[in-house]
Design a protein around this motif. Structure first.
Motif, mmCIF file in Angstrom:
data_model
loop_
_atom_site.group_PDB
_atom_site.id
_atom_site.type_symbol
_atom_site.label_atom_id
_atom_site.label_comp_id
_atom_site.label_asym_id
_atom_site.label_seq_id
_atom_site.Cartn_x
_atom_site.Cartn_y
_atom_site.Cartn_z
ATOM 1 N N PRO A 162 -25.304 -13.860 -76.634
ATOM 2 C CA PRO A 162 -25.720 -14.031 -78.032
ATOM 3 C C PRO A 162 -27.163 -13.630 -78.315
ATOM 4 O O PRO A 162 -27.504 -13.324 -79.460
ATOM 5 N N ALA A 163 -28.011 -13.631 -77.296
ATOM 6 C CA ALA A 163 -29.413 -13.226 -77.496
ATOM 7 C C ALA A 163 -29.758 -12.008 -76.647
ATOM 8 O O ALA A 163 -30.948 -11.711 -76.448
ATOM 9 N N GLY A 164 -28.751 -11.310 -76.163
ATOM 10 C CA GLY A 164 -29.002 -10.143 -75.327
ATOM 11 C C GLY A 164 -29.559 -10.526 -73.967
ATOM 12 O O GLY A 164 -29.375 -11.647 -73.494
ATOM 13 N N VAL A 165 -30.239 -9.581 -73.330
ATOM 14 C CA VAL A 165 -30.855 -9.799 -72.021
ATOM 15 C C VAL A 165 -32.332 -9.416 -72.117
ATOM 16 O O VAL A 165 -32.666 -8.352 -72.627
ATOM 17 N N GLU A 166 -33.186 -10.286 -71.636
ATOM 18 C CA GLU A 166 -34.612 -9.981 -71.600
ATOM 19 C C GLU A 166 -35.074 -9.897 -70.152
ATOM 20 O O GLU A 166 -34.440 -10.456 -69.247
ATOM 21 N N ALA A 167 -36.173 -9.194 -69.924
ATOM 22 C CA ALA A 167 -36.680 -9.013 -68.567
ATOM 23 C C ALA A 167 -38.203 -9.014 -68.561
ATOM 24 O O ALA A 167 -38.842 -8.601 -69.524
ATOM 25 N N VAL A 168 -38.748 -9.495 -67.454
ATOM 26 C CA VAL A 168 -40.196 -9.532 -67.243
ATOM 27 C C VAL A 168 -40.468 -8.942 -65.862
ATOM 28 O O VAL A 168 -39.787 -9.295 -64.894
ATOM 29 N N PRO A 169 -41.440 -8.039 -65.721
ATOM 30 C CA PRO A 169 -41.772 -7.499 -64.399
ATOM 31 C C PRO A 169 -42.160 -8.619 -63.429
ATOM 32 O O PRO A 169 -42.944 -9.509 -63.786
ATOM 33 N N LEU A 170 -41.600 -8.577 -62.237
ATOM 34 C CA LEU A 170 -41.891 -9.629 -61.269
ATOM 35 C C LEU A 170 -43.369 -9.676 -60.913
ATOM 36 O O LEU A 170 -43.935 -10.754 -60.725
ATOM 37 N N TYR A 171 -44.026 -8.525 -60.845
ATOM 38 C CA TYR A 171 -45.436 -8.500 -60.450
ATOM 39 C C TYR A 171 -46.335 -9.230 -61.443
ATOM 40 O O TYR A 171 -47.446 -9.663 -61.087
ATOM 41 N N SER A 172 -45.865 -9.364 -62.697
ATOM 42 C CA SER A 172 -46.697 -10.009 -63.717
ATOM 43 C C SER A 172 -46.692 -11.529 -63.605
ATOM 44 O O SER A 172 -47.529 -12.200 -64.208
ATOM 45 N N ILE A 173 -45.761 -12.083 -62.842
ATOM 46 C CA ILE A 173 -45.709 -13.546 -62.664
ATOM 47 C C ILE A 173 -46.581 -13.876 -61.461
ATOM 48 O O ILE A 173 -46.104 -14.202 -60.365
ATOM 49 N N ASN A 174 -47.885 -13.793 -61.647
ATOM 50 C CA ASN A 174 -48.808 -13.895 -60.519
ATOM 51 C C ASN A 174 -49.716 -15.116 -60.554
ATOM 52 O O ASN A 174 -50.631 -15.239 -59.748
ATOM 53 N N ASN A 175 -49.467 -16.025 -61.500
ATOM 54 C CA ASN A 175 -50.244 -17.265 -61.529
ATOM 55 C C ASN A 175 -49.475 -18.320 -62.305
ATOM 56 O O ASN A 175 -48.425 -18.045 -62.896
ATOM 57 N N ALA A 176 -50.014 -19.538 -62.311
ATOM 58 C CA ALA A 176 -49.323 -20.661 -62.944
ATOM 59 C C ALA A 176 -49.148 -20.452 -64.443
ATOM 60 O O ALA A 176 -48.121 -20.830 -65.024
ATOM 61 N N GLU A 177 -50.142 -19.858 -65.073
ATOM 62 C CA GLU A 177 -50.060 -19.625 -66.521
ATOM 63 C C GLU A 177 -48.942 -18.637 -66.850
ATOM 64 O O GLU A 177 -48.183 -18.841 -67.802
ATOM 65 N N ALA A 178 -48.822 -17.570 -66.065
ATOM 66 C CA ALA A 178 -47.767 -16.586 -66.300
ATOM 67 C C ALA A 178 -46.391 -17.209 -66.092
ATOM 68 O O ALA A 178 -45.441 -16.909 -66.828
ATOM 69 N N LEU A 179 -46.275 -18.085 -65.105
ATOM 70 C CA LEU A 179 -44.999 -18.752 -64.857
ATOM 71 C C LEU A 179 -44.640 -19.683 -66.014
ATOM 72 O O LEU A 179 -43.485 -19.736 -66.446
ATOM 73 N N GLU A 180 -45.632 -20.384 -66.532
ATOM 74 C CA GLU A 180 -45.396 -21.278 -67.668
ATOM 75 C C GLU A 180 -44.970 -20.485 -68.903
ATOM 76 O O GLU A 180 -44.075 -20.904 -69.647
ATOM 77 N N GLN A 181 -45.581 -19.335 -69.107
ATOM 78 C CA GLN A 181 -45.212 -18.475 -70.231
ATOM 79 C C GLN A 181 -43.776 -17.966 -70.082
ATOM 80 O O GLN A 181 -43.035 -17.876 -71.067
ATOM 81 N N LEU A 182 -43.389 -17.635 -68.854
ATOM 82 C CA LEU A 182 -42.014 -17.196 -68.606
ATOM 83 C C LEU A 182 -41.032 -18.318 -68.921
ATOM 84 O O LEU A 182 -40.016 -18.097 -69.588
ATOM 85 N N ALA A 183 -41.344 -19.526 -68.452
ATOM 86 C CA ALA A 183 -40.466 -20.670 -68.716
ATOM 87 C C ALA A 183 -40.353 -20.931 -70.218
ATOM 88 O O ALA A 183 -39.259 -21.216 -70.729
ATOM 89 N N ASP A 184 -41.474 -20.830 -70.936
ATOM 90 C CA ASP A 184 -41.453 -21.033 -72.388
ATOM 91 C C ASP A 184 -40.601 -19.963 -73.078
ATOM 92 O O ASP A 184 -39.871 -20.260 -74.033
ATOM 93 N N ARG A 185 -40.696 -18.754 -72.603
ATOM 94 C CA ARG A 185 -39.911 -17.663 -73.190
ATOM 95 C C ARG A 185 -38.416 -17.876 -72.948
ATOM 96 O O ARG A 185 -37.589 -17.650 -73.836
ATOM 97 N N ILE A 186 -38.084 -18.333 -71.752
ATOM 98 C CA ILE A 186 -36.681 -18.617 -71.438
ATOM 99 C C ILE A 186 -36.175 -19.770 -72.295
ATOM 100 O O ILE A 186 -35.079 -19.711 -72.864
#
Length: 249
Positions: free
Chosen positions: A215-239
C-alpha cells in the motif's frame, strides 16, 4: 597467488576475514538496535519469531555471512516477550516450487512449527540487501522496508478475515520478494515464493504462493548512510511513518 610470499598471503587472508567479520557484526548490531527502536512507543512493533534467522554473536567465533537479511514485524502486544531467534532453523534450501504440504511431508518435522497470516493483516517487512551476485560491480547494499497487506494465494482474491497457514521458515521468503523492487508504486501487488494453504474461505486456482499488496510501495536507504545512532533513529522514524500512514495511526 603465485606472486605472493607466504607472509603476504597470510596477512591478506587475515585482513579479508577480519574485514568480513567486522562488517557482519556491525550489521547484526544494526539489526538489534533497529528492533529496539521499532519496539518503542508509539505504535510498538515486534519481530515475528523465526523470520530473522541466526546471526553471529559478539562473544563467539561464529559469523554468519549472507547475501541478505530479512525480518517481519507486527504490532506488539502487552505480553510480548523478547524471544531469542538463535534456536530457529536457518535452513531454507528447499525447492522454491515445492508445495507447502509436500514439503512438510518430505522434510519431516522442522523447528518453528507453523504460522498463520490473516488476509487483512498488515505486516512490516525489512530487508537488508548485502550483495547480489548478478550485479557484482553495480549493487549497493541497502535497507529496504515496506508494509505488506491484503494477502492472498496466487491470483485469487480473499476476504479480510481469511486465514493462511504456512511453515514458519517460509516467512523468510516473504521479505525476499522485495529484492529488485525498490521503486515500486503504492498499491502494487507482488508474488512471494512462500508456499501456504488456505484455512478459511476458498482459493481458486492451483497456486499456493502468497501474494500481497504494498500500500505504500517500497522505500530504501543506502546501508552506508546508517553510520551512527542519529541515522538509525531517523531510519526507524521513517519506517514508523510508513507504518502509520498505512494503518491510520
Amino acid at each position: 597467488m603465485s606472486d605472493l610470499t607466504a607472509e603476504q598471503f597470510q596477512l591478506a587472508v587475515a585482513a579479508a576475514i577480519e574485514g568480513v567479520e567486522n562488517l557482519y557484526r556491525q550489521v547484526d548490531l544494526l539489526i538489534a538496535k533497529l528492533r529496539e527502536q521499532l519496539a518503542e512507543d508509539p505504535d510498538p512493533l515486534a519481530l515475528i519469531r523465526g523470520t530473522l534467522g541466526k546471526s553471529g554473536k559478539e562473544d563467539s567465533k561464529r559469523v554468519v555471512v549472507r547475501y541478505e537479511y530479512g525480518a517481519l514485524f507486527e504490532p506488539a502486544t502487552e505480553d510480548e516477550e523478547d524471544l531469542d531467534d538463535e534456536d530457529d532453523e536457518d535452513d531454507d534450501s528447499e525447492d522454491e516450487d515445492v508445495d507447502d504440504s509436500v514439503a512438510s511431508k518430505s522434510k519431516g518435522k522442522r523447528k518453528g512449527g507453523r504460522h498463520e497470516i490473516v488476509a487483512g493483516q498488515p505486516l512490516l517487512a525489512v530487508r537488508i540487501g548485502m550483495f547480489d551476485p548478478r550485479k557484482r560491480t553495480s549493487f549497493a547494499p541497502e535497507v529496504q522496508f515496506a508494509v505488506m497487506s491484503d494477502w492472498a494465494l496466487g491470483d485469487s482474491t480473499s476476504q479480510a478475515d481469511d486465514r493462511f497457514s504456512l511453515q514458519s521458515y517460509m516467512l523468510r521468503r516473504v521479505t525476499r520478494a522485495l529484492a529488485d523492487r525498490t521503486r515500486m508504486p503504492s498499491g502494487t501487488r507482488i508474488k512471494t515464493s512462500a508456499a501456504a494453504r488456505s484455512i478459511t474461505g476458498t482459493s481458486k486456482g492451483k497456486s499456493r504462493k502468497l501474494t500481497c499488496a504494498l500500500p505504500a510501495g517500497v522505500e530504501a536507504v543506502p546501508l552506508y548512510s546508517i553510520n551512527n545512532a542519529e541515522a538509525l533513529e531517523q531510519l526507524a522514524d521513517r519506517i514508523k511513518g510508513m507504518w502509520s500512514s498505512v494503518n491510520g495511526a
